[in-house]
Design a protein around this motif. Structure first.
Motif, PDB file in Angstrom:
ATOM      1  N   MET A   1      39.205  10.603  40.683  1.00 44.81           N
ATOM      2  CA  MET A   1      39.095   9.302  40.480  1.00 44.81           C
ATOM      3  C   MET A   1      38.476   9.155  38.936  1.00 44.81           C
ATOM      4  N   GLY A   2      39.249   8.786  38.046  1.00 48.96           N
ATOM      5  CA  GLY A   2      38.730   8.414  36.696  1.00 48.96           C
ATOM      6  C   GLY A   2      37.857   7.373  36.527  1.00 48.96           C
ATOM      7  N   TRP A   3      36.637   7.430  35.636  1.00 54.82           N
ATOM      8  CA  TRP A   3      35.955   6.258  35.425  1.00 54.82           C
ATOM      9  C   TRP A   3      36.019   5.668  34.099  1.00 54.82           C
ATOM     10  N   ILE A   4      36.254   4.345  33.963  1.00 50.83           N
ATOM     11  CA  ILE A   4      36.404   3.715  32.770  1.00 50.83           C
ATOM     12  C   ILE A   4      35.445   3.045  32.349  1.00 50.83           C
ATOM     13  N   SER A   5      34.632   3.248  31.262  1.00 46.62           N
ATOM     14  CA  SER A   5      33.691   2.321  30.909  1.00 46.62           C
ATOM     15  C   SER A   5      33.793   0.741  30.706  1.00 46.62           C
ATOM     16  N   PRO A   6      32.783   0.092  30.828  1.00 47.48           N
ATOM     17  CA  PRO A   6      32.822  -1.498  30.573  1.00 47.48           C
ATOM     18  C   PRO A   6      33.483  -2.000  29.140  1.00 47.48           C
ATOM     19  N   ARG A   7      33.163  -0.884  28.298  1.00 46.85           N
ATOM     20  CA  ARG A   7      33.435  -1.261  26.741  1.00 46.85           C
ATOM     21  C   ARG A   7      35.167  -0.944  26.644  1.00 46.85           C
TER      22      ARG A   7
ATOM     23  N   ASN B   1      37.146  -3.311  28.289  1.00 46.58           N
ATOM     24  CA  ASN B   1      37.313  -4.803  27.381  1.00 46.58           C
ATOM     25  C   ASN B   1      38.784  -4.471  26.630  1.00 46.58           C
ATOM     26  N   ARG B   2      38.608  -3.468  26.064  1.00 49.03           N
ATOM     27  CA  ARG B   2      39.885  -3.070  25.327  1.00 49.03           C
ATOM     28  C   ARG B   2      41.261  -2.926  25.830  1.00 49.03           C
ATOM     29  N   LEU B   3      41.200  -2.678  27.194  1.00 54.51           N
ATOM     30  CA  LEU B   3      42.103  -2.698  28.107  1.00 54.51           C
ATOM     31  C   LEU B   3      42.567  -3.956  28.562  1.00 54.51           C
ATOM     32  N   GLY B   4      41.901  -5.036  28.142  1.00 56.17           N
ATOM     33  CA  GLY B   4      42.416  -6.422  28.791  1.00 56.17           C
ATOM     34  C   GLY B   4      41.549  -6.850  29.749  1.00 56.17           C
TER      35      GLY B   4
ATOM     36  N   GLN C   1      38.495  -5.770  38.640  1.00 60.87           N
ATOM     37  CA  GLN C   1      39.098  -5.210  37.559  1.00 60.87           C
ATOM     38  C   GLN C   1      38.235  -3.613  37.456  1.00 60.87           C
ATOM     39  N   MET C   2      36.938  -3.744  37.993  1.00 58.26           N
ATOM     40  CA  MET C   2      36.086  -2.561  37.707  1.00 58.26           C
ATOM     41  C   MET C   2      36.670  -1.512  39.001  1.00 58.26           C
ATOM     42  N   ALA C   3      37.137  -2.170  39.880  1.00 51.73           N
ATOM     43  CA  ALA C   3      37.523  -1.076  40.993  1.00 51.73           C
ATOM     44  C   ALA C   3      38.818  -0.447  40.631  1.00 51.73           C
ATOM     45  N   ASN C   4      39.682  -1.287  39.973  1.00 51.54           N
ATOM     46  CA  ASN C   4      40.788  -0.569  39.371  1.00 51.54           C
ATOM     47  C   ASN C   4      40.896   0.261  38.282  1.00 51.54           C
ATOM     48  N   GLY C   5      39.645  -0.217  37.442  1.00 44.54           N
ATOM     49  CA  GLY C   5      39.506   0.667  36.307  1.00 44.54           C
ATOM     50  C   GLY C   5      40.557   0.166  35.158  1.00 44.54           C
ATOM     51  N   ARG C   6      40.966  -1.048  35.184  1.00 44.48           N
ATOM     52  CA  ARG C   6      41.801  -1.671  34.031  1.00 44.48           C
ATOM     53  C   ARG C   6      41.596  -3.096  34.146  1.00 44.48           C
TER      54      ARG C   6
ATOM     55  N   PHE D   1      53.744  -3.022  37.837  1.00 42.06           N
ATOM     56  CA  PHE D   1      52.350  -2.925  37.725  1.00 42.06           C
ATOM     57  C   PHE D   1      51.727  -1.460  38.478  1.00 42.06           C
ATOM     58  N   THR D   2      52.909  -0.724  38.948  1.00 38.69           N
ATOM     59  CA  THR D   2      52.486   0.417  39.519  1.00 38.69           C
ATOM     60  C   THR D   2      51.915   1.318  38.420  1.00 38.69           C
ATOM     61  N   THR D   3      50.698   2.177  38.873  1.00 41.70           N
ATOM     62  CA  THR D   3      49.828   3.239  37.755  1.00 41.70           C
ATOM     63  C   THR D   3      50.487   4.575  38.143  1.00 41.70           C
ATOM     64  N   SER D   4      51.368   4.775  39.117  1.00 42.36           N
ATOM     65  CA  SER D   4      51.877   6.034  39.358  1.00 42.36           C
ATOM     66  C   SER D   4      53.177   6.710  38.691  1.00 42.36           C
TER      67      SER D   4
END
Length: 315
Positions: A1-7, A10-13, A277-282, A312-315
């Protein structure tokens, strides 16, 4: 599972609280609908008319003198849940999973007597757990027996699924897993794990606890990366159907998968939190704007659920 920073989020909406409150809750939620979703009893009655199943209602305790009837009714029950109709954030909910002679056994394994349960009902009626401290009623529901496929990932408490629904479209979802830190409750603020779910498939994406990435459940030790929710399309359609039942344009729909009954609605929330949003990484914002920009909205819950799964699928 990839992790995306809060910053980067923010850029991802990333939708923040101010924008959520002004652009979505205030704009799309009629104030007249709030009493319906802020009262679990009214919610149950409203969604039933639209074919959305909830745990079986066993009793409603509205007056102090009715508490004695509760004791009689509970004599033959192995398990049940007591909830304040106007409670929020899981406050005041007591789950009984069995009996030990004259005592009731809670989900944690603790034993309590009937006197303590009756005192709890008195507190509910007095409004101890209600949103504004106003007098309340207690509802007694059948015990949810979580699907074994999901129950194994959660510590003591029943795992539930939060789906954010916008204008009738399910736009983002997460699975909430209870932990020892959350005292067996699926509450992220208390330490439950939030697992992002792919809208298209119901498969797990990222997972966070206290907004930090996790790959294993701290108490069960199980990996969280290969979870898939059964009856996923049915759950999305149920969530979408709640739009017709309430008229709320922006809400959180909380569901469980019962081992015998399948998907059930637990409650609705007119002010769903943003940790999903944090749980989804987006972020939520791009998906919300996609729905706002639709030239021809879909009229049936099934059509809206299918559109969301494709879009909205991510796969």
């Amino acid at each position: 599972m990839g992790w995306i920073s809060p910053r980067r989020l923010n850029r991802l909406g990333m939708l923040n609280m101010n924008r959520r409150n002004v652009d979505f809750i205030a704009r799309y939620n009629e104030r007249s609908a709030y009493p319906l979703v802020d009262n679990k009893l009214k919610t149950k009655l409203a969604v039933a008319e639209y074919g959305v199943k909830t745990p079986k209602l066993l009793q409603v305790v509205q007056q102090q003198h009715e508490i004695s009837h509760f004791r009689e009714m509970a004599e033959d029950l192995g398990g049940f849940a007591i909830k304040p109709a106007k409670g929020s954030g899981g406050k005041g909910i007591t789950v009984i999973t069995g009996r030990d002679q004259d005592n009731y056994v809670k989900a944690s394994g603790a034993r309590i007597g009937s006197t303590e349960l009756q005192r709890h009902l008195t507190n509910i009626l007095a409004g101890l757990y209600s949103l504004a401290g106003t007098p309340d009623v207690a509802i007694v529901e059948s015990l949810v027996e979580s699907s074994p496929a999901l129950a194994k990932y959660s510590y003591q408490g029943v795992p539930d699924i939060r789906i954010v629904v916008f204008r009738g479209y399910p736009v983002m979802a997460m699975l909430r897993l209870a932990t020892k830190a959350s005292d067996g409750k699926a509450n992220l603020h208390q330490g439950a794990i939030g697992v992002g779910l792919d809208i298209g498939t119901g498969r797990s994406l990222n997972a966070v606890q206290f907004n930090r990435p996790v790959t294993l459940h701290p108490d069960t030790g199980l990996a969280i990366e290969n979870i898939r929710i059964e009856a996923w399309d049915q759950m999305l359609e149920m969530a979408s159907r709640c739009y017709e039942a309430t008229g709320l344009g922006y809400m959180g729909v909380d569901l469980v998968v019962d081992a015998n009954e399948g998907p059930l609605l637990l409650e609705l929330n007119a002010r769903p939190g943003l940790a999903i949003q944090m749980a989804n990484g987006r972020g939520l914002l791009p998906r919300l704007r996609t729905i706002e920009d639709l030239k021809r909205p879909h009229f049936t819950p099934q059509d809206r659920a299918e559109y969301a799964m494709e879009s909205f699928t991510t796969s």
